[in-house]
Design an enzyme around this catalytic site. Structure first.
Site, mmCIF file in Angstrom:
data_model
loop_
_atom_site.group_PDB
_atom_site.id
_atom_site.type_symbol
_atom_site.label_atom_id
_atom_site.label_comp_id
_atom_site.label_asym_id
_atom_site.label_seq_id
_atom_site.Cartn_x
_atom_site.Cartn_y
_atom_site.Cartn_z
ATOM 1 N N TYR A 145 -13.740 6.305 -10.939
ATOM 2 C CA TYR A 145 -13.546 5.039 -10.933
ATOM 3 C C TYR A 145 -13.802 4.627 -9.243
ATOM 4 C CZ TYR A 145 -12.317 4.987 -15.540
ATOM 5 O OH TYR A 145 -12.310 5.270 -16.933
ATOM 6 N N HIS A 147 -4.725 5.016 -8.608
ATOM 7 C CA HIS A 147 -5.885 5.449 -9.472
ATOM 8 C C HIS A 147 -6.989 5.848 -8.615
ATOM 9 C CE1 HIS A 147 -8.092 7.288 -12.690
ATOM 10 N NE2 HIS A 147 -7.687 6.291 -13.545
ATOM 11 N N HIS A 187 -11.439 10.063 -11.536
ATOM 12 C CA HIS A 187 -12.230 9.800 -12.736
ATOM 13 C C HIS A 187 -13.503 9.081 -12.555
ATOM 14 C CE1 HIS A 187 -8.299 10.898 -15.434
ATOM 15 N NE2 HIS A 187 -8.994 12.067 -14.829
#
Ligand SMILES: Cc1cc2nc3c(=O)[nH]c(=O)nc-3n(C[C@H](O)[C@H](O)[C@H](O)COP(=O)(O)O)c2cc1C
Length: 376
Positions: free
Chosen positions: A190, A185, A188
């Site tokens: 993060y 990931h 977004h």
């Protein structure tokens, strides 16, 4: 009749087969990673068996919700983890159910970085990030609650390899749980995105400053994970154009291209990119089309795109070669049989935003109806 079905399917670009490395996909409608906050105490629950198996079709590709790589990785209640033996065991029946229906299932591995507060951290410590820049409080996606963030602690250069190692171990655990691979990931706002974006990263060591340096953390993780489980089982999600969680970049096109070209060196399976039109994680805005084309052309593996797609523009994106696969978030959340509905051009269930993140094991989770003919 069977023949007619096959012909009909093949005239719908989203429903044509696609070979993604070793995986023979029967269609191109991907389940996007969707946080559902129903993994009590970070442990995946039995109700996720039904949820994921409902969304599985033979030869379909599913990406599991964001899953924490360590005890410092959390920033929301009841999101799953994959750093303990208990997590691994709890994922096993979920993965088995997806495989039993012929699905290909990747785990999205995640660290929130500064999108957290002391309440989610071991010993009430400050969250970690590339920087000590704090986040402003934000209204949660339910439109009511306010998320409060604790100012982060800047990671020292010497600490970074241990965070990279958390991702490596999480990937190994995901394989142990039976997943077919992992999606890193990197989107977004993060932790990985915090390092990449120049409005957040204010480091002066080899992990900050130039574009190359800001991408080093992401690429260290890609390298470690690819070495651990094999590059043909690794994907990454990126959102160079997005500005979630105060993580914008002043030159997103350069960032996108640099990442695509750098990823080629590791030969990973896929790159999954959020469309520039996504204003927030679940809201479509205005934006010039085809912003991802240069990145798509530069990346040599499978390209997946996501963000605001309907049946119609997903088909167009595949037909025009702008992407190989299209991931669907909200529509797949609300329509467990989405590929079937696209095949017969059926109406779609509306999604119910207020139940996206509630902890109920059924409501807004496994109670969305199937088309009558496909309830089996
Ligand atoms: C309820 C919900 C949960 C989400 N959770 C995640 C997540 O865990 N990881 C992630 O990368 N994106 C997450 N997203 C973003 C989606 O994967 C997807 O990119 C976004 O919904 C846009 O696609 P759509 O227009 O098809 O819904 C989430 C979105 C929603 C609505």
């Amino acid at each position: 009749m069977e023949m007619e079905n096959a012909v009909a399917k093949h005239s719908i670009p989203l429903l044509t087969p696609y070979k993604m490395g070793r995986f023979n996909l029967s269609h191109r409608v991907v389940l996007a990673p969707l946080t559902r906050q129903r993994s009590y105490g970070n442990v995946p629950q039995p109700h996720a068996v039904l949820y994921y198996s409902q969304r599985t079709s033979p030869g379909g590709f599913l990406i599991a919700e964001a899953t924490g790589v360590s005890d410092t990785a959390q920033g929301y209640p009841d999101t799953p983890g994959i750093w303990t033996k208990e997590h691994v065991e709890a994922w096993k029946p979920i993965v088995e159910a997806v495989h039993a229906k012929g699905g290909v299932f990747f785990c999205q591995i995640w660290h929130v970085g500064r999108v957290s507060n002391r309440g989610f951290q071991p010993n009430g410590q400050a969250p970690i990030s590339c920087s000590d820049k704090p986040l402003m409080p934000q209204i949660r996606s339910n439109g009511i609650d306010e998320a409060m963030f604790t100012p982060p602690r800047r990671l020292s250069t010497e600490e970074i390899p241990s965070i990279v190692n958390n991702f490596r171990l999480a990937a190994r655990n995901a394989m142990e749980a039976g997943f077919d691979g992992v999606e890193i990931h990197g989107a977004h706002g993060y932790l990985i995105d915090q390092f990449m974006k120049d409005t957040v990263n204010d480091r002066t060591d080899e992990y900050g400053g130039s574009l190359q340096n800001r991408c080093k953390f992401a690429l260290d993780i890609v390298e470690a994970v690819a070495n651990e489980i094999g590059p043909d089982r690794v994907g990454i999600r990126l959102s160079p154009f997005a500005d979630y969680m105060e993580s914008a970049d002043t030159n997103p096109q350069a960032l996108a291209l640099h990442m695509a070209e750098s990823l080629n060196k590791y030969g990973i399976l896929y790159c999954h990119v959020v469309e520039a039109r996504m204003k927030t994680v679940g809201e479509v805005g205005e934006c010039p089309p085809h912003m991802l084309l240069p990145m798509r052309k530069a990346f040599q593996g499978t390209f997946i795109t996501v963000g605001g797609f309907t049946r119609e523009d997903g088909n167009a994106a595949v037909a025009e070669g702008r992407t190989d696969l299209v991931a669907y978030g909200r529509w797949f959340l609300a329509n467990p049989d989405l590929p079937k509905r696209f095949e017969v051009n059926a109406d779609l269930n509306k999604y119910d935003r207020p139940t996206f993140y509630i902890s109920d094991p059924v409501v807004g989770y496994t109670d969305y109806p199937f088309l009558e003919s496909t309830t089996a």
